[in-house]
Design a protein around this motif. Structure first.
Motif, PDB file in Angstrom:
ATOM      1  N   CYS A   1       0.872  -1.296   0.227  1.00 45.05           N
ATOM      2  CA  CYS A   1       0.017   0.034   0.101  1.00 45.05           C
ATOM      3  C   CYS A   1       0.853   1.348  -0.072  1.00 45.05           C
ATOM      4  CB  CYS A   1      -1.035   0.029   1.050  1.00 45.05           C
ATOM      5  SG  CYS A   1      -2.377   1.024   0.999  1.00 45.05           S
ATOM      6  N   VAL A   2       1.777   1.303   0.694  1.00 44.35           N
ATOM      7  CA  VAL A   2       2.730   2.300   0.805  1.00 44.35           C
ATOM      8  C   VAL A   2       3.626   2.560  -0.521  1.00 44.35           C
ATOM      9  CG1 VAL A   2       5.033   3.300   2.065  1.00 44.35           C
ATOM     10  CG2 VAL A   2       3.522   2.023   3.150  1.00 44.35           C
ATOM     11  N   TYR A   3       3.668   1.525  -1.361  1.00 43.90           N
ATOM     12  CA  TYR A   3       4.314   1.442  -2.633  1.00 43.90           C
ATOM     13  C   TYR A   3       3.567   2.108  -3.708  1.00 43.90           C
ATOM     14  CZ  TYR A   3       6.239  -0.160  -7.088  1.00 43.90           C
ATOM     15  OH  TYR A   3       6.622  -0.350  -8.405  1.00 43.90           O
ATOM     16  N   ARG A   4       1.897   1.536  -3.340  1.00 44.41           N
ATOM     17  CA  ARG A   4       1.066   2.375  -4.395  1.00 44.41           C
ATOM     18  C   ARG A   4       0.957   3.864  -3.993  1.00 44.41           C
ATOM     19  NH1 ARG A   4       1.729  -1.960  -5.957  1.00 44.41           N
ATOM     20  NH2 ARG A   4       0.548  -3.782  -6.485  1.00 44.41           N
ATOM     21  N   PHE A   5       0.851   4.275  -2.932  1.00 47.23           N
ATOM     22  CA  PHE A   5       0.959   5.559  -2.626  1.00 47.23           C
ATOM     23  C   PHE A   5       1.865   6.348  -3.371  1.00 47.23           C
ATOM     24  CE2 PHE A   5      -0.741   5.316   2.207  1.00 47.23           C
ATOM     25  CZ  PHE A   5      -2.042   4.824   1.504  1.00 47.23           C
ATOM     26  N   HIS A   6       3.293   5.669  -3.551  1.00 48.22           N
ATOM     27  CA  HIS A   6       4.426   6.435  -4.093  1.00 48.22           C
ATOM     28  C   HIS A   6       4.353   6.505  -5.429  1.00 48.22           C
ATOM     29  CE1 HIS A   6       8.470   7.779  -4.142  1.00 48.22           C
ATOM     30  NE2 HIS A   6       8.776   6.995  -5.086  1.00 48.22           N
ATOM     31  N   GLN A   7       3.557   5.364  -6.128  1.00 44.41           N
ATOM     32  CA  GLN A   7       3.218   5.363  -7.549  1.00 44.41           C
ATOM     33  C   GLN A   7       2.426   6.184  -7.962  1.00 44.41           C
ATOM     34  OE1 GLN A   7       2.062   1.115  -8.346  1.00 44.41           O
ATOM     35  NE2 GLN A   7       3.708   0.976  -9.659  1.00 44.41           N
ATOM     36  N   ASN A   8       1.495   6.647  -7.092  1.00 40.57           N
ATOM     37  CA  ASN A   8       0.333   7.748  -7.339  1.00 40.57           C
ATOM     38  C   ASN A   8       0.957   9.152  -7.077  1.00 40.57           C
ATOM     39  OD1 ASN A   8      -2.068   8.720  -7.999  1.00 40.57           O
ATOM     40  ND2 ASN A   8      -2.994   8.346  -6.152  1.00 40.57           N
ATOM     41  N   HIS A   9       1.839   9.445  -7.980  1.00 36.87           N
ATOM     42  CA  HIS A   9       2.411  10.824  -7.939  1.00 36.87           C
ATOM     43  C   HIS A   9       3.474  11.280  -6.749  1.00 36.87           C
ATOM     44  CE1 HIS A   9      -0.087  11.647 -11.300  1.00 36.87           C
ATOM     45  NE2 HIS A   9      -1.106  11.523 -10.593  1.00 36.87           N
ATOM     46  N   GLY A  10       4.068   9.996  -6.266  1.00 43.16           N
ATOM     47  CA  GLY A  10       4.996  10.217  -5.198  1.00 43.16           C
ATOM     48  C   GLY A  10       4.296  10.454  -4.047  1.00 43.16           C
ATOM     49  N   GLN A  11       3.183  10.181  -3.490  1.00 41.37           N
ATOM     50  CA  GLN A  11       2.345  10.711  -2.556  1.00 41.37           C
ATOM     51  C   GLN A  11       2.958   9.670  -1.199  1.00 41.37           C
ATOM     52  OE1 GLN A  11      -1.457   9.688  -3.407  1.00 41.37           O
ATOM     53  NE2 GLN A  11      -1.925  11.583  -4.581  1.00 41.37           N
ATOM     54  N   ARG A  12       2.985  10.325  -0.233  1.00 40.34           N
ATOM     55  CA  ARG A  12       3.443   9.752   0.959  1.00 40.34           C
ATOM     56  C   ARG A  12       2.319  10.102   2.250  1.00 40.34           C
ATOM     57  NH1 ARG A  12       9.715  10.462   2.403  1.00 40.34           N
ATOM     58  NH2 ARG A  12       8.901  12.586   2.772  1.00 40.34           N
ATOM     59  N   PHE A  13       1.892   9.220   3.010  1.00 35.12           N
ATOM     60  CA  PHE A  13       0.951   9.265   4.056  1.00 35.12           C
ATOM     61  C   PHE A  13       1.415   8.655   5.336  1.00 35.12           C
ATOM     62  CE2 PHE A  13      -1.093   9.787   0.078  1.00 35.12           C
ATOM     63  CZ  PHE A  13      -1.849  10.990   0.199  1.00 35.12           C
ATOM     64  N   GLY A  14       0.813   9.182   6.383  1.00 35.01           N
ATOM     65  CA  GLY A  14       1.100   8.517   7.528  1.00 35.01           C
ATOM     66  C   GLY A  14       0.314   7.396   8.138  1.00 35.01           C
ATOM     67  N   ALA A  15       0.657   6.652   9.273  1.00 37.01           N
ATOM     68  CA  ALA A  15      -0.078   5.582   9.758  1.00 37.01           C
ATOM     69  C   ALA A  15      -1.426   5.445   9.666  1.00 37.01           C
ATOM     70  CB  ALA A  15       0.751   5.204  10.823  1.00 37.01           C
ATOM     71  N   VAL A  16      -2.057   6.632  10.289  1.00 34.81           N
ATOM     72  CA  VAL A  16      -3.601   6.353  10.453  1.00 34.81           C
ATOM     73  C   VAL A  16      -4.150   6.360   9.089  1.00 34.81           C
ATOM     74  CG1 VAL A  16      -5.560   7.992  10.882  1.00 34.81           C
ATOM     75  CG2 VAL A  16      -3.539   7.763  12.436  1.00 34.81           C
ATOM     76  N   HIS A  17      -3.936   7.143   8.190  1.00 33.56           N
ATOM     77  CA  HIS A  17      -4.280   7.221   6.601  1.00 33.56           C
ATOM     78  C   HIS A  17      -4.116   5.796   6.045  1.00 33.56           C
ATOM     79  CE1 HIS A  17      -6.241   8.384   3.035  1.00 33.56           C
ATOM     80  NE2 HIS A  17      -5.106   8.067   2.294  1.00 33.56           N
ATOM     81  N   LEU A  18      -2.795   5.148   6.149  1.00 31.97           N
ATOM     82  CA  LEU A  18      -2.671   4.005   5.616  1.00 31.97           C
ATOM     83  C   LEU A  18      -3.395   2.836   6.271  1.00 31.97           C
ATOM     84  CD1 LEU A  18      -0.782   2.012   4.079  1.00 31.97           C
ATOM     85  CD2 LEU A  18       0.668   2.071   6.001  1.00 31.97           C
TER      86      LEU A  18
ATOM     87  N   ARG B   1      -7.995  -0.896   5.489  1.00 31.26           N
ATOM     88  CA  ARG B   1      -9.099  -1.319   6.280  1.00 31.26           C
ATOM     89  C   ARG B   1     -10.546  -1.057   5.508  1.00 31.26           C
ATOM     90  NH1 ARG B   1     -10.984  -0.714  11.559  1.00 31.26           N
ATOM     91  NH2 ARG B   1     -11.640  -2.694  11.735  1.00 31.26           N
ATOM     92  N   GLY B   2     -10.117  -0.380   4.298  1.00 31.07           N
ATOM     93  CA  GLY B   2     -11.215   0.055   3.777  1.00 31.07           C
ATOM     94  C   GLY B   2     -12.308   1.048   3.981  1.00 31.07           C
ATOM     95  N   LYS B   3     -11.772   1.946   4.737  1.00 28.37           N
ATOM     96  CA  LYS B   3     -12.631   3.107   5.436  1.00 28.37           C
ATOM     97  C   LYS B   3     -12.968   4.157   4.409  1.00 28.37           C
ATOM     98  CE  LYS B   3     -12.340   4.239   9.797  1.00 28.37           C
ATOM     99  NZ  LYS B   3     -11.762   4.455  10.942  1.00 28.37           N
ATOM    100  N   SER B   4     -13.973   4.681   4.577  1.00 31.37           N
ATOM    101  CA  SER B   4     -14.405   5.725   3.615  1.00 31.37           C
ATOM    102  C   SER B   4     -14.206   7.156   4.327  1.00 31.37           C
ATOM    103  CB  SER B   4     -15.890   5.568   2.813  1.00 31.37           C
ATOM    104  OG  SER B   4     -15.784   4.574   2.183  1.00 31.37           O
ATOM    105  N   THR B   5     -13.073   7.852   4.269  1.00 28.06           N
ATOM    106  CA  THR B   5     -12.875   8.948   4.700  1.00 28.06           C
ATOM    107  C   THR B   5     -12.645  10.167   4.073  1.00 28.06           C
ATOM    108  OG1 THR B   5     -10.502   8.940   4.966  1.00 28.06           O
ATOM    109  CG2 THR B   5     -11.696   7.578   6.540  1.00 28.06           C
ATOM    110  N   ASP B   6     -12.596  11.065   4.404  1.00 26.32           N
ATOM    111  CA  ASP B   6     -12.330  12.591   3.477  1.00 26.32           C
ATOM    112  C   ASP B   6     -11.345  12.650   2.835  1.00 26.32           C
ATOM    113  OD1 ASP B   6     -14.952  13.515   4.189  1.00 26.32           O
ATOM    114  OD2 ASP B   6     -14.125  14.707   5.854  1.00 26.32           O
ATOM    115  N   LYS B   7     -10.244  11.950   3.575  1.00 24.45           N
ATOM    116  CA  LYS B   7      -8.980  11.847   2.761  1.00 24.45           C
ATOM    117  C   LYS B   7      -8.991  10.820   1.719  1.00 24.45           C
ATOM    118  CE  LYS B   7      -5.152  13.027   5.036  1.00 24.45           C
ATOM    119  NZ  LYS B   7      -3.826  12.914   5.998  1.00 24.45           N
TER     120      LYS B   7
END
Length: 619
Positions: A426-443, A448-454
């Motif tokens: 999942c971290v790798y997919r973030f990076h593939q998506n325009h080099g995005q990086r996120f923290g543990a909560v969003h990951l 877990r497939g949660k529908s959040t604003d982010k």
């Protein structure tokens, strides 16, 4: 003075009231008394102070002269000098709390040779003025020995490095014929070698005692509202007990102390940013009153001799096992049961890693600190006996203790290898998506497939990894990420702790690394938790019947009055164990009282008749 009174064993009995030395104490004392140098590694509560105090007294009785004790700790100086004077030994300290007139009076006592022990900080000992005074004493044969306490402070590999200690090699260079004893509670092989080299102790005999503190029960829990977990721990297990709670920041210290007070726990803050008078008042109250909890940074604790600290709690992860061992060792110095409790979580791992990475130190030092942190993380994540792992770090083999949390409640484990691969993917997919990086909560939300604003903002519901970890609870995902960061497969970067893969993540993604993790579980309350509410009278250290408990309570009340009158902590007058034995055996004469462990000649003379009266009057 008779020849019999000049032996170490005679001094131990007459001055301190103990019938025999413990462990390696006798070998150390005899070696130093005879003029040998020594490096002593002995756990907190193991009796290090006697290892230099007894030789100092014996050598003073034989030849007069003063022993200089180098200590960085004003609290220890005050306590030990007070205890020695109570025992009839002429001792003093030189530190910043004294007026000019008081300091000059003590210097005159030192120069006369009448003083037995003098405590001073390393920065004072190495000043030209103090060295000139030592030169004069040395020329007249009035220097009996040097004791260098907290000797790990001399090593850059130690957990409490202090630059002032580096200049102490001058003691060997100027006074090579004066014995030196260096003492510490914690030092791995690298730190030991550094102490020997920097203090020029190449010819010293090294004494290493067991690091085991069997009376301490170790427990480490995963953070889940750490304050509430701490409050539960105190109320269930240690209501009314003295304890220490360690936090990483000054702000957290003050907030935690205030919150505990609001919850009805008597707590005081202590950190280096507080006014010196406030720190001294708080420390004095902790030492003198019963049932006070000190919430502190690591600025508090080293050299604190309070024997009845029943628990040490960590709300933040220490830097290494040496720090953890030294801090937890402040519990249960009296040998009675005590707890070392710690809550730690993902953020602790991230913070400690970052502090090392952002340190201005050289890369070799950083590698050493990372290795030390890795060892502590392995202890925290362990499924097997905590004590076995702790002792193994110091090179001491052992068998499962049956008393730590893992022994008492063996944790369930699960194979988290596939979950780890999902997280890294999942971290790798973030990076593939325009080099995005996120923290543990969003990951975790994405896994877990949660529908959040982010999730909606970045269209992460379209990722192939969205929802692939829906079957794993959030707490278990935090455990997976914590372990991946601890093992160095993930790295947290920047102000927002965004996660990125490291080179070693490839081996996990390829399935070459197995990840076996503990399943978080609530531990059942232990024995003391079942008692009724309200305040309780602390049990005596030895079994007593109802009449014995009343005698014990009367002796404690008498001791409290004496302590207030002399402005001393109660344990310096007599330890609880000594009072309990008085209550049990009911000595009816001074001779019988003098045979109780902990009753020296001076205390027998000063308090003996009063104690007999208290025992006689107790119902």
């Amino acid at each position: 003075m008779s020849a019999a009174s000049l032996t170490p064993l005679a001094v131990l009995h007459e001055v301190f009231g103990y019938p025999a030395f413990r462990g390696q104490q006798q070998a150390i004392v005899e070696h130093v008394t005879a003029g040998g140098d020594a490096l002593v590694l002995m756990p907190t509560g193991g009796g290090k102070s006697l290892c230099y105090q007894v030789p100092a007294i014996v050598r003073h009785r034989r030849e007069r002269g003063v022993a200089v004790v180098v200590s960085p700790l004003i609290a220890l100086m005050h306590d030990q000098v007070g205890a020695l004077e109570e025992a009839g030994v002429h001792a003093a300290f030189l530190n910043s709390t004294l007026t000019l007139e008081e300091a000059q009076r003590i210097e005159r006592e030192m120069m006369s040779g009448r003083l037995v022990l003098l405590y001073a900080a390393p920065e004072r000992v190495t000043t030209p003025r103090f060295l000139a005074q030592l030169d004069s004493l040395h020329e007249r044969g009035l220097l009996s020995l040097f004791a260098i306490d907290e000797a790990h402070c001399v090593s850059q590999w130690g957990h409490d490095f202090r630059e002032d200690y580096l200049a102490l090699n001058v003691l060997h260079e100027r006074y090579a014929d004066v014995p030196r004893i260096a003492l510490t509670a914690t030092a791995d092989d690298l730190t030991r070698a550094d102490i020997i080299e920097r203090l020029q102790l190449g010819s010293a005999q090294v004494f290493v005692s067991s690091f085991d503190r069997p009376n301490i029960r170790y427990a480490i829990v995963e953070k889940d509202d750490a304050r509430r977990q701490l409050l539960r721990f105190i109320r269930d297990e240690h209501e009314g007990d003295a304890g220490i709670v360690y936090c990483l920041s000054r702000k957290k210290v003050e907030e935690t102390a205030a919150w505990l007070n609001e919850e009805g726990i008597a707590a005081l803050p202590y950190h280096a940013g507080l006014d010196a008078d406030v720190r001294r008042r708080h420390q004095d109250r902790f030492l003198r009153d019963e049932g006070v909890v000190m919430v502190a940074t690591i600025a508090f604790g080293m050299g604190i001799d309070k024997p009845d600290v029943r628990f040490v709690a960590h709300l933040d992860l220490p830097k290494n096992i040496e720090s953890y061992y030294q801090e937890t060792g402040r519990a249960g110095r009296d040998g009675e049961p005590a707890d070392a409790w710690m809550a730690y979580g993902l953020q602790d791992v991230v913070n400690q890693r970052r502090m090392i990475d952002e340190s201005p130190a050289g890369e070799e030092f950083k590698r050493g600190q990372r290795a030390k942190l890795d060892a502590l993380l392995a202890l925290a994540e362990a499924h097997d006996c905590r004590r076995v792992r702790l002792l193994a770090y110091f090179g001491e083999p052992s068998s499962p203790c049956g008393n730590c949390d893992n022994c008492l409640n063996p944790p369930a484990t699960w194979d988290a290898t596939e979950a780890a691969r999902k997280a890294l993917s999942c971290v790798y997919r973030f990076h593939q998506n325009h080099g995005q990086r996120f923290g543990a909560v969003h990951l975790i939300d994405v896994l877990r497939g949660k529908s959040t604003d982010k999730v909606a903002q970045y269209h992460h519901e379209r990722l192939s990894t969205f929802g692939i970890g829906a079957d794993i609870p959030e707490a278990q995902w935090r455990s997976v990420l914590r372990q991946l960061i601890a093992l160095g497969h993930l790295r947290a970067e920047g102000e927002y702790n965004t996660l990125e893969l490291t080179e070693s993540a490839r081996s996990v993604l390829r399935g070459e690394v197995q990840l076996l993790l503990r399943v978080p579980a609530e531990h059942p309350k232990r024995g003391r938790a079942a008692r009724a509410g309200g305040t309780r009278e602390k049990a005596a250290p030895v079994p007593l019947d109802a009449d014995g408990q009343r005698r014990y309570a009367a002796l404690k009340a008498w001791r409290a009055e004496v302590a207030r009158e002399h402005n001393l902590p109660a344990y310096i007058v007599f330890h609880d164990a000594t009072l309990a034995e008085m209550a049990r055996s009911q000595p009816a004469s001074l001779d019988a009282l003098g045979r109780i462990s902990g009753v020296g000649a001076r205390k027998l003379e000063a308090y003996g008749r009063d104690i007999l009266r208290v025992l006689e009057a107790a119902p």
